[in-house]
Design a protein around this motif. Sequence first.
Motif, PDB file in Angstrom:
ATOM      1  N   GLN A 124       1.907 -10.620  -1.276  1.00 39.98           N
ATOM      2  CA  GLN A 124       2.447 -10.750   0.081  1.00 39.98           C
ATOM      3  C   GLN A 124       1.420 -11.350   1.033  1.00 39.98           C
ATOM      4  O   GLN A 124       0.227 -11.333   0.756  1.00 39.98           O
ATOM      5  CB  GLN A 124       2.882  -9.386   0.593  1.00 39.98           C
ATOM      6  N   ARG A 154       5.978   3.343   4.631  1.00 40.61           N
ATOM      7  CA  ARG A 154       6.973   2.391   5.134  1.00 40.61           C
ATOM      8  C   ARG A 154       6.897   2.319   6.650  1.00 40.61           C
ATOM      9  O   ARG A 154       6.607   3.310   7.319  1.00 40.61           O
ATOM     10  CB  ARG A 154       8.397   2.821   4.748  1.00 40.61           C
ATOM     11  N   CYS A 161       5.088  -9.818   4.719  1.00 35.77           N
ATOM     12  CA  CYS A 161       5.310  -8.396   5.027  1.00 35.77           C
ATOM     13  C   CYS A 161       4.479  -8.046   6.256  1.00 35.77           C
ATOM     14  O   CYS A 161       3.330  -8.489   6.393  1.00 35.77           O
ATOM     15  CB  CYS A 161       4.864  -7.502   3.876  1.00 35.77           C
ATOM     16  N   GLY A 205      11.629 -10.517  -1.643  1.00 38.13           N
ATOM     17  CA  GLY A 205      10.286 -10.622  -1.087  1.00 38.13           C
ATOM     18  C   GLY A 205       9.360  -9.549  -1.596  1.00 38.13           C
ATOM     19  O   GLY A 205       9.615  -8.943  -2.632  1.00 38.13           O
ATOM     20  N   GLY A 206       8.321  -9.305  -0.766  1.00 39.47           N
ATOM     21  CA  GLY A 206       8.238  -9.698   0.622  1.00 39.47           C
ATOM     22  C   GLY A 206       9.396  -9.148   1.462  1.00 39.47           C
ATOM     23  O   GLY A 206      10.126  -8.264   1.059  1.00 39.47           O
ATOM     24  N   THR A 207       9.518  -9.740   2.606  1.00 36.79           N
ATOM     25  CA  THR A 207      10.549  -9.311   3.551  1.00 36.79           C
ATOM     26  C   THR A 207      11.249 -10.555   4.120  1.00 36.79           C
ATOM     27  O   THR A 207      10.837 -11.067   5.169  1.00 36.79           O
ATOM     28  CB  THR A 207       9.908  -8.506   4.711  1.00 36.79           C
ATOM     29  N   PHE A 264       3.303  -5.981  -4.936  1.00 36.54           N
ATOM     30  CA  PHE A 264       3.787  -7.367  -4.910  1.00 36.54           C
ATOM     31  C   PHE A 264       2.832  -8.248  -4.105  1.00 36.54           C
ATOM     32  O   PHE A 264       2.221  -7.794  -3.131  1.00 36.54           O
ATOM     33  CB  PHE A 264       5.169  -7.455  -4.250  1.00 36.54           C
ATOM     34  N   SER A 312       3.354  -5.089   6.964  1.00 31.40           N
ATOM     35  CA  SER A 312       2.245  -4.249   6.499  1.00 31.40           C
ATOM     36  C   SER A 312       2.509  -3.947   5.025  1.00 31.40           C
ATOM     37  O   SER A 312       3.582  -4.268   4.514  1.00 31.40           O
ATOM     38  CB  SER A 312       2.156  -2.956   7.307  1.00 31.40           C
ATOM     39  N   THR A 313       1.530  -3.345   4.368  1.00 33.15           N
ATOM     40  CA  THR A 313       1.700  -3.103   2.934  1.00 33.15           C
ATOM     41  C   THR A 313       2.137  -1.663   2.688  1.00 33.15           C
ATOM     42  O   THR A 313       1.451  -0.720   3.099  1.00 33.15           O
ATOM     43  CB  THR A 313       0.370  -3.366   2.195  1.00 33.15           C
ATOM     44  N   CYS A 314       3.281  -1.487   2.035  1.00 32.27           N
ATOM     45  CA  CYS A 314       3.739  -0.133   1.699  1.00 32.27           C
ATOM     46  C   CYS A 314       2.794   0.465   0.658  1.00 32.27           C
ATOM     47  O   CYS A 314       2.234  -0.263  -0.170  1.00 32.27           O
ATOM     48  CB  CYS A 314       5.162  -0.190   1.154  1.00 32.27           C
ATOM     49  N   PHE A 370       3.102   1.982  -2.047  1.00 29.69           N
ATOM     50  CA  PHE A 370       3.430   1.921  -3.474  1.00 29.69           C
ATOM     51  C   PHE A 370       3.519   0.489  -3.996  1.00 29.69           C
ATOM     52  O   PHE A 370       3.770   0.263  -5.171  1.00 29.69           O
ATOM     53  CB  PHE A 370       4.787   2.611  -3.725  1.00 29.69           C
ATOM     54  N   CYS A 371       3.301  -0.489  -3.121  1.00 25.83           N
ATOM     55  CA  CYS A 371       3.682  -1.862  -3.457  1.00 25.83           C
ATOM     56  C   CYS A 371       2.515  -2.702  -3.961  1.00 25.83           C
ATOM     57  O   CYS A 371       1.459  -2.759  -3.336  1.00 25.83           O
ATOM     58  CB  CYS A 371       4.294  -2.544  -2.237  1.00 25.83           C
TER      59      CYS A 371
END
Length: 394
Positions: free
Chosen positions: A34, A140, A23, A69-71, A32, A25-27, A29-30
């Motif tokens: 990464q 985001r 990713c 993901g991830g992305t 996960f 950057s880190t959102c 709310f996330c």
Amino acid sequence: MCPPQAKPSSLSDLGIYCHIPFCASTCDFCAFYQEAPKRSEIERFLAGMILEFDHLPANCHAQTIFWGGGTPGLLPAKDLLSLGEALLSRLSSPPLEWTVEMAPSTVKLDKLRVLRDLGVTRISMGVQSFSEPILLRLGRLHQPKQIFTAWERIQSIGFEHNNMDLIFAIPGQTEQQWLEDISQAIALGPDHISTYCLTFEEDTRLYLKLARGEIKRSEEQEVALLEAGWQALRQGGFEQYEISNFARPGGACQHNINTWRMTEWIGCGPSAASQYQRRRYQNPSDLNLWLEQLDGLAGAPPAEPIILDDKQLATDALIFGLRMNQGVNLEALAKRYPQASLADTFNDLLHDLENEGYLVRKGNRVKLSHAGRLVCDAIGASLLDASAAWAQQP
Ligand code: SF4
């Protein structure tokens, strides 16, 4: 970790999930797992994936593939190509369905061309919202105009199916803003929309803001937005087939349906989870640990799998099956898991839920009512309790 000496799957609906953990950057709310997309790490990841694909069952027939993901879209086109070709070369035939998640800012024509030529059937775009202030509140990276550019590119290349993920119940979000997001998504014309209620996972930025009292959560507002969203999607021609998922005819995601039905899936990549041959296991949520485990794999079973019996599988199939609008055929479930004592375990609870108006029964099939769908997490927890209580009986 893929099992090294597994027999070919006996089920025709095996799914392969690939976790691409990068990713930009880190959102907010996330939660996960990464990694930052450094070239050196991407190369180590790709080498690990190819090693892990080598351990897929011989003559592996996968009905579905899902890259999440991830992305995944952060990988350059040449990496998407090599990853896709390596996976396809291990399968006995191309999958019927292949989904790839992409963040709007990563959608580029060269990547889309590669994915289409590989046989990808669905692009799932993490839109989350069309409102700039709300995207900022979620942390985001993309801006609304990038969604439209990405969508045009996806349309110009052409995929069989397209999904948009939306998030609702963001603190401060009004019903009007939520309905505006839904109507913008519908107007673009995907055949699948997923709507997720914002959750506050521990250690995320939004969780910390909530804990400090900087933002507020309203369960009443969550339910109001949930119902308003369901209605708007129905009016827009989308059929709800699972609590969070809506599709036009033929647009439902088979990979996810198979998972909710508790079929088999093999996860590749760091943190990917698998359920295969009655074992449930998860790869380490760490690139280094995952690579180390792969290196030492020779002949070793995956780390500490949970061995699944009929009772666990039947309980999970019931809980996740009830999340789907078509519900669960209890007779078929009892036949599939004969040792589960399904009737003894759940009959009383299912009757109570029916009497309270949360469940509807038609012949052997049970499904949640509208009221039941609004509290499906609580119903899932009750089913889990009933299963645990039955298991403890002398
Ligand atoms: S929501 Fe998706 S893009 Fe954002 S940090 Fe999490 S995994 Fe990465």
